[in-house]
Motif scaffolding. Structure first.
Motif, PDB file in Angstrom:
ATOM      1  N   ALA A 133       0.743  -1.102  -0.062  1.00 25.82           N
ATOM      2  CA  ALA A 133       0.020   0.042   0.016  1.00 25.82           C
ATOM      3  C   ALA A 133       0.777   1.230   0.001  1.00 25.82           C
ATOM      4  N   VAL A 134       0.313   2.390  -0.342  1.00 29.90           N
ATOM      5  CA  VAL A 134       1.101   3.719  -0.545  1.00 29.90           C
ATOM      6  C   VAL A 134       1.559   4.024   0.983  1.00 29.90           C
ATOM      7  N   ALA A 135       2.606   4.197   1.313  1.00 26.41           N
ATOM      8  CA  ALA A 135       2.837   4.600   2.628  1.00 26.41           C
ATOM      9  C   ALA A 135       1.790   5.734   3.172  1.00 26.41           C
ATOM     10  N   GLY A 136       1.526   5.440   4.396  1.00 23.22           N
ATOM     11  CA  GLY A 136       0.257   6.490   5.010  1.00 23.22           C
ATOM     12  C   GLY A 136      -0.988   6.029   4.978  1.00 23.22           C
ATOM     13  N   ASN A 137      -1.080   4.638   4.369  1.00 28.80           N
ATOM     14  CA  ASN A 137      -2.641   4.204   4.313  1.00 28.80           C
ATOM     15  C   ASN A 137      -2.861   3.344   5.324  1.00 28.80           C
ATOM     16  N   ILE A 138      -2.982   3.867   6.570  1.00 26.24           N
ATOM     17  CA  ILE A 138      -3.102   3.143   7.718  1.00 26.24           C
ATOM     18  C   ILE A 138      -4.351   2.245   7.791  1.00 26.24           C
ATOM     19  N   PRO A 139      -5.720   2.776   7.114  1.00 22.84           N
ATOM     20  CA  PRO A 139      -6.700   1.576   7.037  1.00 22.84           C
ATOM     21  C   PRO A 139      -6.290   0.162   6.579  1.00 22.84           C
ATOM     22  N   SER A 140      -5.592   0.341   5.287  1.00 24.68           N
ATOM     23  CA  SER A 140      -5.198  -0.833   4.605  1.00 24.68           C
ATOM     24  C   SER A 140      -4.251  -1.536   5.394  1.00 24.68           C
ATOM     25  N   ALA A 141      -3.211  -0.740   6.074  1.00 21.41           N
ATOM     26  CA  ALA A 141      -2.337  -1.427   6.987  1.00 21.41           C
ATOM     27  C   ALA A 141      -2.938  -2.322   8.089  1.00 21.41           C
ATOM     28  N   ARG A 142      -4.056  -1.504   8.609  1.00 23.17           N
ATOM     29  CA  ARG A 142      -4.655  -2.127   9.891  1.00 23.17           C
ATOM     30  C   ARG A 142      -5.216  -3.507   9.277  1.00 23.17           C
ATOM     31  N   ALA A 143      -6.123  -3.496   8.194  1.00 24.82           N
ATOM     32  CA  ALA A 143      -6.747  -4.574   7.634  1.00 24.82           C
ATOM     33  C   ALA A 143      -5.690  -5.816   7.474  1.00 24.82           C
ATOM     34  N   ALA A 144      -4.682  -5.233   6.835  1.00 18.05           N
ATOM     35  CA  ALA A 144      -3.637  -6.508   6.670  1.00 18.05           C
ATOM     36  C   ALA A 144      -2.829  -7.030   7.632  1.00 18.05           C
ATOM     37  N   ARG A 145      -2.948  -6.173   8.681  1.00 20.82           N
ATOM     38  CA  ARG A 145      -2.260  -6.842  10.015  1.00 20.82           C
ATOM     39  C   ARG A 145      -3.189  -7.679  10.549  1.00 20.82           C
ATOM     40  N   ALA A 146      -4.482  -7.274  10.730  1.00 24.08           N
ATOM     41  CA  ALA A 146      -5.617  -7.955  11.079  1.00 24.08           C
ATOM     42  C   ALA A 146      -5.872  -9.383  10.614  1.00 24.08           C
ATOM     43  N   LEU A 147      -5.248  -9.333   9.158  1.00 20.14           N
ATOM     44  CA  LEU A 147      -5.385 -10.911   8.590  1.00 20.14           C
ATOM     45  C   LEU A 147      -4.079 -11.737   8.790  1.00 20.14           C
ATOM     46  N   GLY A 148      -3.373 -11.054   9.341  1.00 23.07           N
ATOM     47  CA  GLY A 148      -1.974 -12.088   9.974  1.00 23.07           C
ATOM     48  C   GLY A 148      -1.012 -11.723   8.894  1.00 23.07           C
ATOM     49  N   PHE A 149      -1.052 -10.757   8.046  1.00 23.58           N
ATOM     50  CA  PHE A 149       0.148 -10.258   7.279  1.00 23.58           C
ATOM     51  C   PHE A 149       1.287  -9.915   7.935  1.00 23.58           C
ATOM     52  N   ARG A 150       2.556 -10.312   7.865  1.00 23.54           N
ATOM     53  CA  ARG A 150       3.809  -9.841   8.458  1.00 23.54           C
ATOM     54  C   ARG A 150       4.312  -8.548   7.696  1.00 23.54           C
ATOM     55  N   TYR A 151       4.762  -7.600   8.273  1.00 26.43           N
ATOM     56  CA  TYR A 151       5.261  -6.132   7.814  1.00 26.43           C
ATOM     57  C   TYR A 151       6.767  -6.772   7.411  1.00 26.43           C
ATOM     58  N   GLU A 152       6.931  -6.246   6.050  1.00 28.78           N
ATOM     59  CA  GLU A 152       8.190  -6.332   5.682  1.00 28.78           C
ATOM     60  C   GLU A 152       9.022  -5.229   5.441  1.00 28.78           C
ATOM     61  N   GLY A 153       8.435  -3.938   5.487  1.00 24.54           N
ATOM     62  CA  GLY A 153       9.234  -2.737   5.144  1.00 24.54           C
ATOM     63  C   GLY A 153       8.752  -1.942   4.244  1.00 24.54           C
ATOM     64  N   LEU A 154       9.484  -0.736   4.014  1.00 26.61           N
ATOM     65  CA  LEU A 154       9.218   0.349   3.244  1.00 26.61           C
ATOM     66  C   LEU A 154       9.945   0.151   1.947  1.00 26.61           C
ATOM     67  N   GLN A 155       9.382   0.242   0.699  1.00 25.88           N
ATOM     68  CA  GLN A 155      10.028   0.428  -0.707  1.00 25.88           C
ATOM     69  C   GLN A 155      10.028   1.778  -1.331  1.00 25.88           C
ATOM     70  N   ARG A 156      11.024   2.386  -1.198  1.00 25.79           N
ATOM     71  CA  ARG A 156      11.051   3.753  -1.842  1.00 25.79           C
ATOM     72  C   ARG A 156      10.713   3.927  -3.121  1.00 25.79           C
ATOM     73  N   GLN A 157       9.629   4.750  -3.413  1.00 24.94           N
ATOM     74  CA  GLN A 157       9.267   5.217  -4.826  1.00 24.94           C
ATOM     75  C   GLN A 157       9.003   3.872  -5.573  1.00 24.94           C
ATOM     76  N   ALA A 158       8.475   2.631  -5.105  1.00 20.01           N
ATOM     77  CA  ALA A 158       8.189   1.270  -5.515  1.00 20.01           C
ATOM     78  C   ALA A 158       6.856   1.340  -6.374  1.00 20.01           C
ATOM     79  N   LEU A 159       5.983   2.260  -5.923  1.00 23.03           N
ATOM     80  CA  LEU A 159       4.537   1.885  -6.487  1.00 23.03           C
ATOM     81  C   LEU A 159       4.152   2.894  -7.434  1.00 23.03           C
ATOM     82  N   THR A 160       3.735   2.689  -8.479  1.00 28.04           N
ATOM     83  CA  THR A 160       3.343   3.756  -9.547  1.00 28.04           C
ATOM     84  C   THR A 160       1.789   3.615  -9.752  1.00 28.04           C
ATOM     85  N   SER A 161       1.035   4.988 -10.382  1.00 32.89           N
ATOM     86  CA  SER A 161      -0.154   5.053 -10.347  1.00 32.89           C
ATOM     87  C   SER A 161      -0.335   6.252 -11.161  1.00 32.89           C
ATOM     88  N   PRO A 162      -1.611   6.552 -11.480  1.00 33.84           N
ATOM     89  CA  PRO A 162      -1.630   7.714 -12.285  1.00 33.84           C
ATOM     90  C   PRO A 162      -0.981   8.998 -11.663  1.00 33.84           C
TER      91      PRO A 162
END
Length: 187
Positions: A133-162
């Motif tokens: 998720a785009v860094a700062g998307n706290i609601p998405s991160a909370r959902a992923a954490r609740a599902l059991g995902f394990r945080y792996e880190g920050l990827q700088r400038q890794a996501l592209t969109s319009p």
């Protein structure tokens, strides 16, 4: 691959159809959806029609699988396994989702995602599901954490969109992981 419908105690998940075009168009007018996802902004009815056609083609090809989430027959979001790979070491995919403004905070996302994850590990024999998720998307991160995902880190400038490039958070889930939420340094 033929599309698969999934059910949970409160939801029915099935591939989006032409009957969903107006509801998808309406949902994607919410500025939070293009803010955190790759959907175009402004979002038009033709964008929704193209999305429905593309989703059907991706199901057919087995390259991505997308479901609409429906509560009492009303579209409350989209969820899918994207960017599927079939490397010689096992298939992987990325969990992606959005939820309509009126459906947020009701637990629909985690309920739907648990069913999608289970199906991905069993039906597709995935060996890894990633979340990003785009860094700062706290609601998405909370959902992923609740599902059991394990945080792996920050990827700088890794996501592209319009919008351009964004820093992204990443996490993963493996079939044998205990899905009990663990601490994430960003939450």
């Amino acid at each position: 691959m033929e599309s698969v419908a999934l059910t949970t105690p409160r939801l029915v998940l099935h591939a989006p159809t032409e009957a969903d075009i107006d509801a998808i168009t309406k949902a994607c007018q919410d500025p939070e959806i293009p803010r955190w996802t790759t959907v175009p902004s402004p979002y038009t009815r033709e964008d929704a029609a193209q999305f429905v056609r593309l989703s059907a083609a991706q199901w057919d090809a087995g390259s991505e699988v997308v479901w609409g989430m429906y509560a009492d027959g009303e579209l409350v979001g989209m969820i899918g396994l994207h960017n599927m790979t079939d490397h010689f070491t096992g298939a992987t995919a990325e969990l992606g989702y959005w939820v309509t403004a009126g459906a947020r905070g009701r637990g629909y996302l985690t309920e739907a995602a648990a069913a999608v994850i289970d199906w991905g590990f069993v039906g597709l024999r995935l060996v890894r599901i990633r979340w990003q998720a785009v860094a700062g998307n706290i609601p998405s991160a909370r959902a992923a954490r609740a599902l059991g995902f394990r945080y792996e880190g920050l990827q700088r400038q890794a996501l592209t969109s319009p919008r351009g490039r964004d820093d992204g958070w990443t996490a993963s889930l493996l079939p044998g992981d205990d899905r009990t939420p663990v601490d994430w340094p960003i939450l």
